[in-house]
Design a protein around this motif. Structure first.
Motif, PDB file in Angstrom:
ATOM      1  N   ASP A  70       0.623  -1.395  -0.526  1.00 18.03           N
ATOM      2  CA  ASP A  70      -0.115  -0.086  -0.275  1.00 18.03           C
ATOM      3  C   ASP A  70       0.961   1.237  -0.056  1.00 18.03           C
ATOM      4  OD1 ASP A  70      -2.046  -1.803   0.109  1.00 18.03           O
ATOM      5  OD2 ASP A  70      -1.774  -1.490   2.234  1.00 18.03           O
ATOM      6  N   ALA A  71       2.064   1.297  -0.469  1.00 15.72           N
ATOM      7  CA  ALA A  71       2.855   2.858  -0.470  1.00 15.72           C
ATOM      8  C   ALA A  71       1.911   3.881  -2.131  1.00 15.72           C
ATOM      9  CB  ALA A  71       4.814   1.962  -0.953  1.00 15.72           C
ATOM     10  N   VAL A  72       1.943   4.092  -1.479  1.00 15.99           N
ATOM     11  CA  VAL A  72       1.248   5.810  -1.526  1.00 15.99           C
ATOM     12  C   VAL A  72       1.901   7.472  -1.662  1.00 15.99           C
ATOM     13  CG1 VAL A  72      -0.965   6.905  -2.475  1.00 15.99           C
ATOM     14  CG2 VAL A  72      -1.457   4.370  -1.861  1.00 15.99           C
ATOM     15  N   ALA A  73       2.667   7.891  -2.199  1.00 15.60           N
ATOM     16  CA  ALA A  73       3.056   9.232  -2.639  1.00 15.60           C
ATOM     17  C   ALA A  73       1.647  10.142  -2.721  1.00 15.60           C
ATOM     18  CB  ALA A  73       3.929   8.738  -3.418  1.00 15.60           C
ATOM     19  N   LEU A  83       4.779  10.591   2.098  1.00 15.50           N
ATOM     20  CA  LEU A  83       4.963   8.689   2.001  1.00 15.50           C
ATOM     21  C   LEU A  83       3.816   7.922   2.852  1.00 15.50           C
ATOM     22  CD1 LEU A  83       5.412   5.906  -0.713  1.00 15.50           C
ATOM     23  CD2 LEU A  83       6.995   6.114   1.333  1.00 15.50           C
ATOM     24  N   THR A  84       2.718   6.800   2.400  1.00 14.12           N
ATOM     25  CA  THR A  84       2.529   6.237   3.196  1.00 14.12           C
ATOM     26  C   THR A  84       2.423   4.816   3.014  1.00 14.12           C
ATOM     27  OG1 THR A  84       0.123   6.001   2.568  1.00 14.12           O
ATOM     28  CG2 THR A  84       0.296   8.019   3.925  1.00 14.12           C
ATOM     29  N   MET A  85       2.701   3.857   3.578  1.00  8.92           N
ATOM     30  CA  MET A  85       2.986   2.498   3.270  1.00  8.92           C
ATOM     31  C   MET A  85       2.774   1.608   4.337  1.00  8.92           C
ATOM     32  SD  MET A  85       7.144   2.502   2.238  1.00  8.92           S
ATOM     33  CE  MET A  85       7.577   2.987   3.806  1.00  8.92           C
ATOM     34  N   ALA A  86       2.601  -0.017   4.755  1.00  7.01           N
ATOM     35  CA  ALA A  86       3.219  -0.370   5.527  1.00  7.01           C
ATOM     36  C   ALA A  86       3.653  -1.692   5.275  1.00  7.01           C
ATOM     37  CB  ALA A  86       1.172  -1.688   5.901  1.00  7.01           C
ATOM     38  N   VAL A  87       4.968  -1.776   6.024  1.00  6.26           N
ATOM     39  CA  VAL A  87       6.120  -1.896   6.652  1.00  6.26           C
ATOM     40  C   VAL A  87       5.678  -3.913   7.223  1.00  6.26           C
ATOM     41  CG1 VAL A  87       9.279  -2.514   6.285  1.00  6.26           C
ATOM     42  CG2 VAL A  87       7.368  -0.530   5.756  1.00  6.26           C
ATOM     43  N   ARG A  88       5.755  -5.014   6.757  1.00  8.63           N
ATOM     44  CA  ARG A  88       6.426  -6.365   7.459  1.00  8.63           C
ATOM     45  C   ARG A  88       7.223  -7.160   7.421  1.00  8.63           C
ATOM     46  NH1 ARG A  88       2.771  -8.911  11.543  1.00  8.63           N
ATOM     47  NH2 ARG A  88       3.542 -10.749  12.133  1.00  8.63           N
ATOM     48  N   ASN A  89       7.821  -7.493   8.842  1.00  7.61           N
ATOM     49  CA  ASN A  89       8.778  -7.912   9.005  1.00  7.61           C
ATOM     50  C   ASN A  89       8.226  -9.269   9.933  1.00  7.61           C
ATOM     51  OD1 ASN A  89      12.193  -8.735   9.502  1.00  7.61           O
ATOM     52  ND2 ASN A  89      12.127  -7.460  11.627  1.00  7.61           N
ATOM     53  N   ASP A  90       9.200 -10.207   8.816  1.00  9.51           N
ATOM     54  CA  ASP A  90       8.988 -11.451   9.509  1.00  9.51           C
ATOM     55  C   ASP A  90      10.852 -12.417   9.498  1.00  9.51           C
ATOM     56  OD1 ASP A  90       6.163 -11.626  10.266  1.00  9.51           O
ATOM     57  OD2 ASP A  90       5.388 -11.707   8.474  1.00  9.51           O
ATOM     58  N   SER A  91      11.425 -11.239   9.745  1.00 10.22           N
ATOM     59  CA  SER A  91      12.829 -11.557   8.799  1.00 10.22           C
ATOM     60  C   SER A  91      13.443 -12.365  10.210  1.00 10.22           C
ATOM     61  CB  SER A  91      13.648 -10.924   8.503  1.00 10.22           C
ATOM     62  OG  SER A  91      13.337  -9.334   7.760  1.00 10.22           O
ATOM     63  N   PRO A 144       5.314   6.660  12.502  1.00 11.56           N
ATOM     64  CA  PRO A 144       5.909   7.118  11.500  1.00 11.56           C
ATOM     65  C   PRO A 144       5.744   7.970  10.392  1.00 11.56           C
ATOM     66  CG  PRO A 144       6.693   4.746  11.531  1.00 11.56           C
ATOM     67  CD  PRO A 144       5.194   4.824  11.897  1.00 11.56           C
ATOM     68  N   THR A 145       6.220   9.365   9.717  1.00 12.86           N
ATOM     69  CA  THR A 145       6.726   9.891   8.218  1.00 12.86           C
ATOM     70  C   THR A 145       7.333   9.447   7.624  1.00 12.86           C
ATOM     71  OG1 THR A 145       6.296  11.548   9.341  1.00 12.86           O
ATOM     72  CG2 THR A 145       4.556  10.751   9.311  1.00 12.86           C
ATOM     73  N   VAL A 146       7.338   9.938   6.186  1.00 11.86           N
ATOM     74  CA  VAL A 146       8.285  10.349   5.376  1.00 11.86           C
ATOM     75  C   VAL A 146       7.375  11.397   4.934  1.00 11.86           C
ATOM     76  CG1 VAL A 146       9.230   9.662   3.230  1.00 11.86           C
ATOM     77  CG2 VAL A 146       8.762   7.751   5.031  1.00 11.86           C
ATOM     78  N   LEU A 174      11.269  -0.105  -4.960  1.00 10.69           N
ATOM     79  CA  LEU A 174       9.918   0.324  -5.166  1.00 10.69           C
ATOM     80  C   LEU A 174       9.196   1.200  -5.851  1.00 10.69           C
ATOM     81  CD1 LEU A 174       7.136  -0.591  -3.787  1.00 10.69           C
ATOM     82  CD2 LEU A 174       7.552   1.630  -1.730  1.00 10.69           C
ATOM     83  N   SER A 175       8.182   1.397  -6.876  1.00 11.89           N
ATOM     84  CA  SER A 175       7.044   2.361  -7.539  1.00 11.89           C
ATOM     85  C   SER A 175       5.691   2.239  -6.434  1.00 11.89           C
ATOM     86  CB  SER A 175       6.799   1.478  -8.642  1.00 11.89           C
ATOM     87  OG  SER A 175       8.374   1.574  -9.406  1.00 11.89           O
ATOM     88  N   ALA A 176       5.935   3.505  -5.949  1.00 10.71           N
ATOM     89  CA  ALA A 176       4.549   4.151  -4.582  1.00 10.71           C
ATOM     90  C   ALA A 176       3.858   4.755  -5.794  1.00 10.71           C
ATOM     91  CB  ALA A 176       5.137   5.064  -3.966  1.00 10.71           C
ATOM     92  N   ARG A 177       2.718   4.772  -5.884  1.00  9.80           N
ATOM     93  CA  ARG A 177       1.053   4.880  -6.282  1.00  9.80           C
ATOM     94  C   ARG A 177       1.817   6.034  -6.030  1.00  9.80           C
ATOM     95  NH1 ARG A 177      -3.579   2.471  -4.754  1.00  9.80           N
ATOM     96  NH2 ARG A 177      -2.332   1.955  -2.767  1.00  9.80           N
TER      97      ARG A 177
END
Length: 182
Positions: A70-73, A83-91, A144-146, A174-177
């Motif tokens: 859901d990366a959107v500029a 920039l809004t987005m969700a980052v999932r870390n399962d590392s 957090p914000t970008v 990444l290509s943000a919408r």
């Protein structure tokens, strides 16, 4: 100035120059849409299907399990916005988002959550925005914000090519919408 000192001064400048050249090459690659670094030490690979999906990137390799969705500029006509987005870390290990690069040497300013304490998911730490294992951190709103200022490079498909620098996953393309505001 002694000859040894001049030689020492010249040799100390080489690493700085090499870093500058490497940084410039990375930004040129971003501006041209290139996603292959040609490095002998390859970064974790992104899922081939994710690269074709604006707003999404998936990285699974060498202990890295990271999903950006859901990366959107949200940009105005001057290239200012967020920039809004969700980052999932399962590392299996904590991760940090250190930098967001945009075309033409643009950068997003990152800021941590306004509430909470250091070490909370989404807080700004020395290494960047903290992304603990097993969590999803949502950028924008209360998270957090970008923030972008004067960013250029929106494509005809209304996307913005970005490079996200993580501590463990390294560079992720990444290509943000793009959504036009105001």
């Amino acid at each position: 100035m002694s000859r040894d000192r001049r030689t020492a001064l010249r040799s100390s400048r080489i690493p700085r120059a090499a870093r500058a050249v490497a940084g410039a090459a990375a930004l040129v690659a971003l501006a041209t849409g290139c996603t292959h670094s040609g490095s002998a030490h390859a970064a974790p690979s992104q899922s081939p299907t994710a690269a074709d999906t604006p707003g999404r990137a998936v990285v699974h390799e060498d202990g890295v399990d990271l999903t950006i969705s859901d990366a959107v500029a949200h940009l105005d006509s001057a290239g200012n916005g967020t920039l809004t987005m969700a980052v999932r870390n399962d590392s299996g290990v904590p991760e940090h988002l250190d930098m967001v690069g945009a075309p033409d040497a643009g950068r997003g300013a990152i800021a941590g959550r306004t509430t909470g304490k250091t070490g909370d998911p989404g807080s700004l730490m020395d290494a960047g925005i903290y992304l603990p294992d097993g969590t999803t951190v949502t950028f924008g709103g209360a998270g957090p914000t970008v923030t972008f200022t004067g960013v250029h490079g929106v494509t005809a498909q209304h996307t913005l090519p970005l490079m996200l620098q993580f501590g463990v996953a390294r560079l992720v393309h990444l290509s943000a919408r793009v959504v036009t505001t105001g």
